[in-house]
Scaffold this active site. Sequence first.
Site, PDB file in Angstrom:
ATOM      1  N   HIS A  36     -11.505  -0.086  -4.897  1.00  0.00           N
ATOM      2  CA  HIS A  36     -11.046  -0.937  -3.800  1.00  0.00           C
ATOM      3  C   HIS A  36     -10.957  -2.387  -4.270  1.00  0.00           C
ATOM      4  O   HIS A  36     -11.427  -2.731  -5.366  1.00  0.00           O
ATOM      5  CB  HIS A  36     -11.986  -0.836  -2.592  1.00  0.00           C
ATOM      6  CG  HIS A  36     -13.420  -1.056  -2.909  1.00  0.00           C
ATOM      7  ND1 HIS A  36     -13.918  -2.243  -3.353  1.00  0.00           N
ATOM      8  CD2 HIS A  36     -14.484  -0.205  -2.883  1.00  0.00           C
ATOM      9  CE1 HIS A  36     -15.222  -2.135  -3.555  1.00  0.00           C
ATOM     10  NE2 HIS A  36     -15.600  -0.905  -3.301  1.00  0.00           N
ATOM     11  N   ALA A  37     -10.343  -3.196  -3.435  1.00  0.00           N
ATOM     12  CA  ALA A  37     -10.343  -4.650  -3.640  1.00  0.00           C
ATOM     13  C   ALA A  37     -10.834  -5.278  -2.343  1.00  0.00           C
ATOM     14  O   ALA A  37     -10.908  -4.611  -1.306  1.00  0.00           O
ATOM     15  CB  ALA A  37      -8.929  -5.140  -3.957  1.00  0.00           C
TER      16      ALA A  37
END
Length: 133
Positions: free
Chosen positions: A49-50
Amino acid sequence: MIPHIIKLPKFLDDRGNLSFIEEHNHIPFKIERAYWIYDVPGGERRGGHAYSNLQEFIVALSGSFDVILHDGNEELRFSLNRSYYGLYVPPMIWREIDNFSTNALSLILADDKYDESAYIRDFNEFKKIKNAG
Ligand code: TYD
């Protein structure tokens, strides 16, 4: 700021070594949250994820693992295996952690509280946002 390794103070001592982290000194943000990843079964990956607006600092307090970062164009792999340095990860960088050794302990310091809405969990969506910006 771009992702980079930050070396921490290290006091070598026959009684055992000591390192520490101060907010706004060794790392460029205020620590609002600490969490840790542990007991990772062999072959597992974490992350993927970011964050839209969250900075992190990742340290291998024990054992080793790899942090794979992607900025939308290219991938960078950092191997963390000592407790006296860590990896600074700015917002809007895709990150995954893999290759955990047995008994690896990953400490992660973040500049904000947990908020699921800060996560971007779809890589294609991440790339779209990056390329639009
Ligand atoms: P998640 O961020 O998805 O783990 P990973 O680092 O592998 O992507 O978090 C796993 C679960 O833990 C998720 O249900 C949210 C919860 N969580 C918190 O409640 N607080 C936190 O600070 C973190 C990092 C996760």
